[in-house]
Design an enzyme around this catalytic site. Structure first.
Site, PDB file in Angstrom:
ATOM      1  N   ARG A  58       0.840  -1.213   0.000  1.00  0.00           N
ATOM      2  CA  ARG A  58       0.000   0.000   0.000  1.00  0.00           C
ATOM      3  C   ARG A  58       0.872   1.259   0.000  1.00  0.00           C
ATOM      4  O   ARG A  58       0.490   2.299  -0.514  1.00  0.00           O
ATOM      5  CB  ARG A  58      -0.959  -0.007   1.205  1.00  0.00           C
ATOM      6  CG  ARG A  58      -1.787   1.262   1.311  1.00  0.00           C
ATOM      7  CD  ARG A  58      -3.058   1.083   2.157  1.00  0.00           C
ATOM      8  NE  ARG A  58      -2.822   0.456   3.427  1.00  0.00           N
ATOM      9  CZ  ARG A  58      -2.212   1.041   4.463  1.00  0.00           C
ATOM     10  NH1 ARG A  58      -1.770   2.274   4.376  1.00  0.00           N
ATOM     11  NH2 ARG A  58      -2.049   0.377   5.596  1.00  0.00           N
ATOM     12  N   TYR A 111     -15.932  14.972 -16.328  1.00  0.00           N
ATOM     13  CA  TYR A 111     -16.322  13.585 -16.097  1.00  0.00           C
ATOM     14  C   TYR A 111     -17.405  13.573 -14.997  1.00  0.00           C
ATOM     15  O   TYR A 111     -17.174  14.093 -13.898  1.00  0.00           O
ATOM     16  CB  TYR A 111     -15.082  12.805 -15.675  1.00  0.00           C
ATOM     17  CG  TYR A 111     -15.348  11.334 -15.509  1.00  0.00           C
ATOM     18  CD1 TYR A 111     -15.612  10.544 -16.612  1.00  0.00           C
ATOM     19  CD2 TYR A 111     -15.346  10.755 -14.253  1.00  0.00           C
ATOM     20  CE1 TYR A 111     -15.882   9.196 -16.461  1.00  0.00           C
ATOM     21  CE2 TYR A 111     -15.602   9.406 -14.099  1.00  0.00           C
ATOM     22  CZ  TYR A 111     -15.871   8.632 -15.208  1.00  0.00           C
ATOM     23  OH  TYR A 111     -16.135   7.302 -15.065  1.00  0.00           O
ATOM     24  N   ASP A 183      -7.218  17.315 -15.582  1.00  0.00           N
ATOM     25  CA  ASP A 183      -7.535  15.935 -15.958  1.00  0.00           C
ATOM     26  C   ASP A 183      -7.100  15.781 -17.417  1.00  0.00           C
ATOM     27  O   ASP A 183      -7.707  16.366 -18.312  1.00  0.00           O
ATOM     28  CB  ASP A 183      -9.046  15.693 -15.797  1.00  0.00           C
ATOM     29  CG  ASP A 183      -9.455  14.248 -16.099  1.00  0.00           C
ATOM     30  OD1 ASP A 183      -8.686  13.545 -16.791  1.00  0.00           O
ATOM     31  OD2 ASP A 183     -10.545  13.839 -15.661  1.00  0.00           O
ATOM     32  N   LYS A 208      -8.216   4.413 -19.606  1.00  0.00           N
ATOM     33  CA  LYS A 208      -8.489   4.858 -20.970  1.00  0.00           C
ATOM     34  C   LYS A 208      -7.227   4.709 -21.831  1.00  0.00           C
ATOM     35  O   LYS A 208      -6.724   3.614 -21.971  1.00  0.00           O
ATOM     36  CB  LYS A 208      -9.028   6.291 -20.931  1.00  0.00           C
ATOM     37  CG  LYS A 208     -10.072   6.530 -19.834  1.00  0.00           C
ATOM     38  CD  LYS A 208     -11.370   5.761 -20.025  1.00  0.00           C
ATOM     39  CE  LYS A 208     -12.273   5.773 -18.808  1.00  0.00           C
ATOM     40  NZ  LYS A 208     -12.583   7.057 -18.224  1.00  0.00           N
TER      41      LYS A 208
HETATM   42  C1  PLP Z   1     -12.975   7.570 -17.005  1.00  0.00           C
HETATM   43  C2  PLP Z   1     -12.600   8.934 -16.599  1.00  0.00           C
HETATM   44  C3  PLP Z   1     -12.357   9.262 -15.252  1.00  0.00           C
HETATM   45  C4  PLP Z   1     -12.531   8.254 -14.128  1.00  0.00           C
HETATM   46  O1  PLP Z   1     -11.698   7.167 -14.243  1.00  0.00           O
HETATM   47  P1  PLP Z   1     -12.020   5.668 -13.725  1.00  0.00           P
HETATM   48  O2  PLP Z   1     -10.772   4.954 -14.059  1.00  0.00           O
HETATM   49  O3  PLP Z   1     -13.232   5.191 -14.446  1.00  0.00           O
HETATM   50  O4  PLP Z   1     -12.271   5.767 -12.261  1.00  0.00           O
HETATM   51  C5  PLP Z   1     -11.965  10.556 -14.963  1.00  0.00           C
HETATM   52  N1  PLP Z   1     -11.839  11.482 -15.931  1.00  0.00           N
HETATM   53  C6  PLP Z   1     -12.099  11.217 -17.219  1.00  0.00           C
HETATM   54  C7  PLP Z   1     -11.951  12.283 -18.238  1.00  0.00           C
HETATM   55  C8  PLP Z   1     -12.482   9.939 -17.596  1.00  0.00           C
HETATM   56  O5  PLP Z   1     -12.739   9.676 -18.886  1.00  0.00           O
END
Ligand code: PLP
Length: 396
Positions: A58, A111, A183, A208
Protein backbone atom coordinates in the site's frame (compact mmCIF):
# COMPACT_ATOMS: atom_id res chain seq x y z
CA UNK A 1 21.72 6.37 -21.50
CA UNK A 2 19.66 9.02 -19.71
CA UNK A 3 16.07 7.98 -20.40
CA UNK A 4 14.69 11.30 -19.17
CA UNK A 5 16.50 13.09 -22.00
CA UNK A 6 15.47 10.59 -24.69
CA UNK A 7 12.56 10.90 -27.12
CA UNK A 8 8.96 10.17 -26.19
CA UNK A 9 8.87 6.73 -27.85
CA UNK A 10 12.10 5.64 -26.21
CA UNK A 11 10.63 6.67 -22.86
CA UNK A 12 7.51 4.63 -23.63
CA UNK A 13 9.55 1.50 -24.18
CA UNK A 14 12.24 1.93 -21.54
CA UNK A 15 11.22 4.36 -18.78
CA UNK A 16 9.13 1.69 -17.04
CA UNK A 17 11.99 -0.79 -16.70
CA UNK A 18 13.68 -1.65 -13.45
CA UNK A 19 17.11 -3.14 -12.78
CA UNK A 20 16.66 -6.68 -11.55
CA UNK A 21 19.14 -9.51 -11.09
CA UNK A 22 18.15 -11.25 -14.35
CA UNK A 23 18.21 -8.17 -16.61
CA UNK A 24 14.55 -8.81 -17.50
CA UNK A 25 13.19 -7.20 -20.65
CA UNK A 26 9.91 -6.38 -18.93
CA UNK A 27 9.22 -5.27 -15.38
CA UNK A 28 8.39 -8.31 -13.23
CA UNK A 29 5.20 -8.49 -11.16
CA UNK A 30 6.12 -8.28 -7.49
CA UNK A 31 2.85 -9.81 -6.31
CA UNK A 32 3.52 -9.44 -2.63
CA UNK A 33 1.78 -7.51 0.14
CA UNK A 34 4.84 -7.10 2.35
CA UNK A 35 8.67 -7.05 2.21
CA UNK A 36 11.14 -8.43 4.76
CA UNK A 37 13.67 -6.04 6.32
CA UNK A 38 17.41 -6.85 6.37
CA UNK A 39 17.46 -6.19 10.13
CA UNK A 40 15.49 -4.43 12.84
CA UNK A 41 17.63 -1.36 12.25
CA UNK A 42 16.93 -1.48 8.50
CA UNK A 43 13.17 -1.71 9.20
CA UNK A 44 13.35 1.38 11.40
CA UNK A 45 15.30 3.21 8.69
CA UNK A 46 12.71 2.31 6.06
CA UNK A 47 9.96 3.73 8.24
CA UNK A 48 11.99 6.85 9.02
CA UNK A 49 12.43 7.45 5.27
CA UNK A 50 16.22 7.09 5.58
CA UNK A 51 16.32 4.05 3.34
CA UNK A 52 14.38 3.51 0.12
CA UNK A 53 13.71 -0.15 0.89
CA UNK A 54 10.18 -1.42 0.39
CA UNK A 55 7.86 -1.90 3.38
CA UNK A 56 4.31 -2.78 2.36
CA UNK A 57 2.55 -2.64 -1.03
CA UNK A 58 0.00 0.00 0.00
CA UNK A 59 2.98 2.29 0.64
CA UNK A 60 5.10 1.25 -2.34
CA UNK A 61 5.95 -1.70 -4.59
CA UNK A 62 8.61 -2.11 -7.32
CA UNK A 63 6.14 -2.89 -10.14
CA UNK A 64 3.86 0.00 -9.19
CA UNK A 65 6.80 2.36 -8.72
CA UNK A 66 8.11 1.52 -12.20
CA UNK A 67 4.80 2.68 -13.67
CA UNK A 68 4.76 5.78 -11.45
CA UNK A 69 8.26 6.74 -12.58
CA UNK A 70 7.38 6.15 -16.20
CA UNK A 71 4.25 8.32 -16.27
CA UNK A 72 6.03 11.03 -14.24
CA UNK A 73 8.78 11.05 -16.90
CA UNK A 74 6.20 11.21 -19.72
CA UNK A 75 4.45 14.15 -18.02
CA UNK A 76 7.70 15.91 -17.01
CA UNK A 77 6.68 15.89 -13.34
CA UNK A 78 8.48 15.30 -10.04
CA UNK A 79 6.72 12.04 -9.23
CA UNK A 80 3.69 9.85 -9.89
CA UNK A 81 1.17 8.29 -7.51
CA UNK A 82 -0.62 5.31 -9.00
CA UNK A 83 -4.10 4.60 -7.65
CA UNK A 84 -6.84 2.02 -8.08
CA UNK A 85 -8.93 4.09 -10.54
CA UNK A 86 -9.27 7.51 -12.12
CA UNK A 87 -11.91 8.36 -9.50
CA UNK A 88 -9.47 7.35 -6.74
CA UNK A 89 -7.15 9.98 -8.24
CA UNK A 90 -9.96 12.57 -8.16
CA UNK A 91 -10.86 11.75 -4.53
CA UNK A 92 -7.21 11.81 -3.43
CA UNK A 93 -6.71 15.22 -5.06
CA UNK A 94 -9.87 16.74 -3.50
CA UNK A 95 -9.04 15.39 -0.04
CA UNK A 96 -5.40 16.49 -0.20
CA UNK A 97 -6.01 20.04 -1.40
CA UNK A 98 -9.28 21.01 0.29
CA UNK A 99 -10.31 21.53 3.90
CA UNK A 100 -13.79 22.21 5.24
CA UNK A 101 -14.99 25.60 3.98
CA UNK A 102 -12.67 25.67 0.95
CA UNK A 103 -13.93 26.34 -2.56
CA UNK A 104 -13.06 24.81 -5.93
CA UNK A 105 -13.72 26.20 -9.43
CA UNK A 106 -14.17 23.59 -12.12
CA UNK A 107 -15.21 22.91 -15.71
CA UNK A 108 -18.97 22.34 -15.96
CA UNK A 109 -18.78 19.48 -18.47
CA UNK A 110 -16.26 17.33 -16.61
CA UNK A 111 -16.32 13.58 -16.10
CA UNK A 112 -19.74 13.10 -14.42
CA UNK A 113 -18.70 11.29 -11.21
CA UNK A 114 -15.92 13.84 -10.52
CA UNK A 115 -18.67 16.46 -10.31
CA UNK A 116 -21.22 14.40 -8.40
CA UNK A 117 -18.57 13.28 -5.86
CA UNK A 118 -18.10 16.97 -5.04
CA UNK A 119 -21.73 18.11 -5.24
CA UNK A 120 -23.47 15.08 -3.73
CA UNK A 121 -20.92 13.59 -1.30
CA UNK A 122 -18.12 15.98 -0.33
CA UNK A 123 -20.59 18.82 0.18
CA UNK A 124 -21.23 17.09 3.54
CA UNK A 125 -17.65 17.86 4.55
CA UNK A 126 -18.07 21.55 3.80
CA UNK A 127 -16.40 21.65 0.38
CA UNK A 128 -17.82 24.35 -1.89
CA UNK A 129 -17.76 24.20 -5.68
CA UNK A 130 -18.64 26.29 -8.72
CA UNK A 131 -18.97 24.66 -12.14
CA UNK A 132 -18.57 26.96 -15.12
CA UNK A 133 -17.71 27.04 -18.79
CA UNK A 134 -13.92 27.34 -18.47
CA UNK A 135 -13.40 27.97 -22.19
CA UNK A 136 -13.99 31.64 -21.30
CA UNK A 137 -11.27 33.02 -19.04
CA UNK A 138 -13.66 35.77 -17.90
CA UNK A 139 -15.98 33.16 -16.36
CA UNK A 140 -13.09 31.79 -14.27
CA UNK A 141 -12.07 35.23 -13.00
CA UNK A 142 -15.66 35.96 -11.95
CA UNK A 143 -15.99 32.67 -10.07
CA UNK A 144 -13.16 33.35 -7.59
CA UNK A 145 -14.07 33.67 -3.91
CA UNK A 146 -11.77 34.53 -0.99
CA UNK A 147 -11.80 30.82 -0.01
CA UNK A 148 -11.03 29.42 -3.50
CA UNK A 149 -8.16 26.93 -3.22
CA UNK A 150 -8.17 24.96 -6.46
CA UNK A 151 -8.86 25.48 -10.16
CA UNK A 152 -9.65 22.08 -11.68
CA UNK A 153 -10.13 21.70 -15.42
CA UNK A 154 -10.66 18.94 -17.92
CA UNK A 155 -9.62 19.61 -21.52
CA UNK A 156 -10.90 18.47 -23.93
CA UNK A 157 -13.90 18.10 -21.64
CA UNK A 158 -16.07 15.04 -21.37
CA UNK A 159 -18.31 14.85 -23.36
CA UNK A 160 -18.62 18.29 -25.00
CA UNK A 161 -15.03 18.30 -26.35
CA UNK A 162 -14.71 21.94 -25.21
CA UNK A 163 -11.07 23.02 -24.97
CA UNK A 164 -9.81 25.16 -22.08
CA UNK A 165 -6.62 27.24 -22.27
CA UNK A 166 -4.26 25.51 -19.79
CA UNK A 167 -1.55 28.22 -19.79
CA UNK A 168 -4.14 30.98 -19.21
CA UNK A 169 -5.67 28.95 -16.34
CA UNK A 170 -2.22 28.45 -14.79
CA UNK A 171 -1.65 32.22 -14.87
CA UNK A 172 -5.01 32.99 -13.23
CA UNK A 173 -4.54 30.28 -10.59
CA UNK A 174 -1.04 31.45 -9.71
CA UNK A 175 -2.07 35.13 -9.60
CA UNK A 176 -4.50 34.06 -6.88
CA UNK A 177 -1.91 31.88 -5.14
CA UNK A 178 -3.79 28.64 -5.79
CA UNK A 179 -3.11 25.40 -7.67
CA UNK A 180 -4.18 24.29 -11.14
CA UNK A 181 -5.21 20.63 -11.54
CA UNK A 182 -5.75 19.17 -15.04
CA UNK A 183 -7.53 15.93 -15.96
CA UNK A 184 -5.46 14.87 -18.98
CA UNK A 185 -7.31 11.59 -19.61
CA UNK A 186 -8.64 12.56 -23.06
CA UNK A 187 -5.18 13.39 -24.42
CA UNK A 188 -2.72 11.17 -22.55
CA UNK A 189 0.86 12.48 -22.24
CA UNK A 190 1.35 11.76 -25.94
CA UNK A 191 -0.87 14.64 -27.02
CA UNK A 192 -0.67 17.13 -24.16
CA UNK A 193 1.60 17.90 -21.17
CA UNK A 194 -0.28 20.24 -18.80
CA UNK A 195 2.67 20.56 -16.35
CA UNK A 196 4.75 22.09 -19.16
CA UNK A 197 1.97 24.65 -19.67
CA UNK A 198 2.03 25.68 -16.02
CA UNK A 199 -0.31 23.23 -14.24
CA UNK A 200 0.70 21.98 -10.77
CA UNK A 201 -0.98 18.57 -10.84
CA UNK A 202 -2.02 16.39 -13.76
CA UNK A 203 -3.95 13.15 -13.49
CA UNK A 204 -5.27 10.37 -15.70
CA UNK A 205 -7.80 7.64 -15.69
CA UNK A 206 -5.30 5.05 -16.96
CA UNK A 207 -8.33 2.89 -17.72
CA UNK A 208 -8.49 4.86 -20.97
CA UNK A 209 -5.61 5.68 -23.36
CA UNK A 210 -2.64 4.90 -21.10
CA UNK A 211 -3.61 1.26 -20.67
CA UNK A 212 -5.67 1.23 -23.86
CA UNK A 213 -6.88 -2.36 -23.91
CA UNK A 214 -10.13 -2.21 -21.92
CA UNK A 215 -8.86 -4.74 -19.37
CA UNK A 216 -7.83 -2.59 -16.40
CA UNK A 217 -9.35 0.16 -14.24
CA UNK A 218 -6.58 2.40 -12.88
CA UNK A 219 -5.51 5.99 -12.23
CA UNK A 220 -2.42 8.10 -11.68
CA UNK A 221 -1.59 11.55 -10.33
CA UNK A 222 1.62 13.38 -11.30
CA UNK A 223 2.75 16.41 -9.28
CA UNK A 224 5.19 19.02 -10.54
CA UNK A 225 6.79 19.61 -7.15
CA UNK A 226 8.05 17.47 -4.31
CA UNK A 227 6.05 19.11 -1.56
CA UNK A 228 2.64 18.56 -3.23
CA UNK A 229 3.74 15.10 -4.35
CA UNK A 230 4.46 14.13 -0.72
CA UNK A 231 1.09 15.43 0.48
CA UNK A 232 -0.76 13.52 -2.25
CA UNK A 233 1.23 10.35 -1.61
CA UNK A 234 0.57 10.43 2.14
CA UNK A 235 -3.16 10.87 1.50
CA UNK A 236 -3.18 7.95 -0.95
CA UNK A 237 -1.34 5.69 1.51
CA UNK A 238 -3.77 6.41 4.33
CA UNK A 239 -6.86 6.26 2.11
CA UNK A 240 -5.63 2.90 0.85
CA UNK A 241 -6.58 3.50 -2.77
CA UNK A 242 -3.29 2.07 -4.05
CA UNK A 243 -2.93 0.10 -7.21
CA UNK A 244 -2.30 -3.62 -7.30
CA UNK A 245 1.04 -4.90 -8.73
CA UNK A 246 -0.66 -7.05 -11.35
CA UNK A 247 -2.78 -4.10 -12.47
CA UNK A 248 0.44 -2.02 -12.74
CA UNK A 249 2.07 -4.71 -14.86
CA UNK A 250 -0.83 -4.69 -17.34
CA UNK A 251 -0.73 -0.90 -17.61
CA UNK A 252 3.07 -0.96 -18.15
CA UNK A 253 2.45 -3.41 -20.97
CA UNK A 254 -0.37 -1.42 -22.56
CA UNK A 255 1.50 1.88 -22.26
CA UNK A 256 4.36 0.76 -24.50
CA UNK A 257 2.23 1.13 -27.63
CA UNK A 258 0.57 4.44 -26.62
CA UNK A 259 1.93 6.51 -29.49
CA UNK A 260 1.22 4.05 -32.28
CA UNK A 261 -2.26 3.36 -30.90
CA UNK A 262 -3.11 7.06 -30.68
CA UNK A 263 -1.64 7.85 -34.11
CA UNK A 264 -3.83 5.21 -35.72
CA UNK A 265 -6.94 6.03 -33.67
CA UNK A 266 -6.75 9.74 -34.41
CA UNK A 267 -6.20 9.13 -38.12
CA UNK A 268 -9.35 7.03 -38.05
CA UNK A 269 -11.21 9.60 -35.94
CA UNK A 270 -10.41 12.36 -38.40
CA UNK A 271 -11.89 10.34 -41.26
CA UNK A 272 -14.94 9.41 -39.18
CA UNK A 273 -15.46 13.07 -38.19
CA UNK A 274 -15.31 14.12 -41.86
CA UNK A 275 -17.79 11.38 -42.77
CA UNK A 276 -20.21 12.51 -40.05
CA UNK A 277 -19.83 16.19 -40.91
CA UNK A 278 -20.91 15.67 -44.52
CA UNK A 279 -23.77 13.29 -43.73
CA UNK A 280 -27.18 14.96 -44.17
CA UNK A 281 -28.66 13.06 -41.20
CA UNK A 282 -26.05 14.50 -38.80
CA UNK A 283 -26.93 17.85 -37.18
CA UNK A 284 -23.51 18.73 -35.73
CA UNK A 285 -20.05 17.25 -35.03
CA UNK A 286 -17.52 18.36 -32.42
CA UNK A 287 -13.98 17.12 -32.90
CA UNK A 288 -10.80 19.13 -32.15
CA UNK A 289 -9.39 18.26 -35.59
CA UNK A 290 -12.26 19.94 -37.49
CA UNK A 291 -12.04 23.62 -38.36
CA UNK A 292 -15.65 23.92 -37.18
CA UNK A 293 -14.57 23.20 -33.57
CA UNK A 294 -15.05 26.47 -31.61
CA UNK A 295 -11.55 26.23 -30.05
CA UNK A 296 -9.81 24.72 -33.09
CA UNK A 297 -6.81 27.10 -32.90
CA UNK A 298 -6.34 26.71 -29.15
CA UNK A 299 -6.40 22.94 -29.64
CA UNK A 300 -3.68 23.19 -32.27
CA UNK A 301 -1.64 25.32 -29.88
CA UNK A 302 -1.73 23.18 -26.74
CA UNK A 303 -2.34 19.66 -28.12
CA UNK A 304 -0.01 17.74 -30.42
CA UNK A 305 -2.92 16.02 -32.15
CA UNK A 306 -6.71 15.92 -32.13
CA UNK A 307 -7.24 12.62 -30.32
CA UNK A 308 -9.90 10.06 -31.12
CA UNK A 309 -13.04 11.17 -29.27
CA UNK A 310 -15.87 12.72 -31.25
CA UNK A 311 -19.21 14.03 -30.05
CA UNK A 312 -22.07 14.52 -32.47
CA UNK A 313 -25.83 14.93 -32.69
CA UNK A 314 -28.38 13.69 -35.19
CA UNK A 315 -31.16 15.71 -36.78
CA UNK A 316 -33.58 13.14 -35.38
CA UNK A 317 -32.35 13.85 -31.81
CA UNK A 318 -32.22 11.20 -29.12
CA UNK A 319 -34.83 8.98 -30.80
CA UNK A 320 -32.65 8.66 -33.90
CA UNK A 321 -29.54 8.24 -31.71
CA UNK A 322 -31.14 5.29 -29.92
CA UNK A 323 -31.87 3.57 -33.21
CA UNK A 324 -28.33 4.27 -34.42
CA UNK A 325 -26.78 2.84 -31.24
CA UNK A 326 -29.01 -0.22 -31.33
CA UNK A 327 -28.11 -0.93 -34.95
CA UNK A 328 -24.32 -0.85 -34.75
CA UNK A 329 -22.55 -4.16 -35.16
CA UNK A 330 -18.89 -3.21 -34.86
CA UNK A 331 -18.92 -0.34 -32.35
CA UNK A 332 -19.67 -1.57 -28.86
CA UNK A 333 -22.44 0.29 -27.01
CA UNK A 334 -20.45 0.89 -23.83
CA UNK A 335 -19.00 3.58 -21.60
CA UNK A 336 -15.24 4.13 -21.31
CA UNK A 337 -12.97 5.31 -24.13
CA UNK A 338 -9.41 5.36 -25.38
CA UNK A 339 -9.12 1.65 -26.09
CA UNK A 340 -8.23 -0.17 -29.28
CA UNK A 341 -11.91 -0.88 -29.95
CA UNK A 342 -14.56 1.62 -31.09
CA UNK A 343 -17.09 2.47 -28.36
CA UNK A 344 -20.26 4.54 -28.52
CA UNK A 345 -22.47 5.86 -25.71
CA UNK A 346 -25.13 8.42 -24.80
CA UNK A 347 -23.80 10.69 -21.99
CA UNK A 348 -27.14 12.26 -20.91
CA UNK A 349 -28.58 8.86 -19.95
CA UNK A 350 -25.31 7.05 -19.16
CA UNK A 351 -22.02 8.64 -17.99
CA UNK A 352 -23.61 11.96 -17.00
CA UNK A 353 -26.99 10.68 -15.81
CA UNK A 354 -26.28 11.76 -12.19
CA UNK A 355 -25.79 15.41 -13.21
CA UNK A 356 -29.11 17.30 -12.90
CA UNK A 357 -31.05 18.01 -16.10
CA UNK A 358 -30.58 21.74 -15.67
CA UNK A 359 -26.80 21.47 -15.08
CA UNK A 360 -26.46 19.13 -18.06
CA UNK A 361 -28.12 21.65 -20.37
CA UNK A 362 -26.03 24.51 -18.97
CA UNK A 363 -22.88 22.46 -19.60
CA UNK A 364 -23.93 21.64 -23.17
CA UNK A 365 -24.62 17.96 -22.50
CA UNK A 366 -27.72 17.94 -24.66
CA UNK A 367 -30.02 14.98 -25.02
CA UNK A 368 -28.98 14.43 -28.64
CA UNK A 369 -25.23 14.21 -27.84
CA UNK A 370 -23.59 10.91 -28.76
CA UNK A 371 -19.98 10.22 -27.78
CA UNK A 372 -17.84 8.07 -30.01
CA UNK A 373 -14.40 6.76 -29.04
CA UNK A 374 -12.81 5.70 -32.30
CA UNK A 375 -10.63 2.58 -32.15
CA UNK A 376 -7.83 1.24 -34.32
CA UNK A 377 -9.93 -1.06 -36.53
CA UNK A 378 -9.96 -0.46 -40.31
CA UNK A 379 -11.62 2.91 -40.72
CA UNK A 380 -13.68 1.69 -43.70
CA UNK A 381 -15.37 -0.81 -41.38
CA UNK A 382 -16.06 1.82 -38.70
CA UNK A 383 -17.61 4.17 -41.30
CA UNK A 384 -19.62 1.33 -42.88
CA UNK A 385 -20.98 0.41 -39.45
CA UNK A 386 -22.07 4.01 -38.77
CA UNK A 387 -23.52 4.33 -42.27
CA UNK A 388 -25.52 1.16 -41.75
CA UNK A 389 -26.77 2.31 -38.33
CA UNK A 390 -27.79 5.69 -39.71
CA UNK A 391 -29.60 4.13 -42.67
CA UNK A 392 -31.62 1.91 -40.34
CA UNK A 393 -32.38 4.83 -38.05
CA UNK A 394 -33.88 6.87 -40.85
CA UNK A 395 -35.59 4.07 -42.74
CA UNK A 396 -33.90 5.11 -45.96
C1 PLP B 1 -12.97 7.57 -17.01
C2 PLP B 1 -12.60 8.93 -16.60
C3 PLP B 1 -12.36 9.26 -15.25
C4 PLP B 1 -12.53 8.25 -14.13
O1 PLP B 1 -11.70 7.17 -14.24
P1 PLP B 1 -12.02 5.67 -13.72
O2 PLP B 1 -10.77 4.95 -14.06
O3 PLP B 1 -13.23 5.19 -14.45
O4 PLP B 1 -12.27 5.77 -12.26
C5 PLP B 1 -11.96 10.56 -14.96
N1 PLP B 1 -11.84 11.48 -15.93
C6 PLP B 1 -12.10 11.22 -17.22
C7 PLP B 1 -11.95 12.28 -18.24
C8 PLP B 1 -12.48 9.94 -17.60
O5 PLP B 1 -12.74 9.68 -18.89
Amino acid sequence: MNIEKSGFNTKLIHAGEIDDQFNSATTPIYQTSTFGFQSAEDGAKCFAGESDGYIYTRIGNPTINALERQVAVLENGYGGIAVSSGMAAVATIYLTLLSSGDHIISTDAIYGPARSLMEKQFIRFGFQSTYINTTKVENIKKAFRPNTKVLYIETPANPTMNITDIAACADIAHEHGILLVVDNTFCSPYLQNPLDLGADIVFHSMTKFINGHADVVAGIIVAKEKNIYNQLRNMMINLGCNMDPHQAYLVLRGLKTLSIRIERAQQNAHKVALFLEQDPRVAWVKYPGLKSHPQYHLGKQQMRGSGSIISFGLKGGFDAAKILMDNLQLALLAVSLGGVETLIQHPASMTHSKVSKEDKLKAGITNDLIRLSVGIEDVEDIVADLENGLRNGYNI
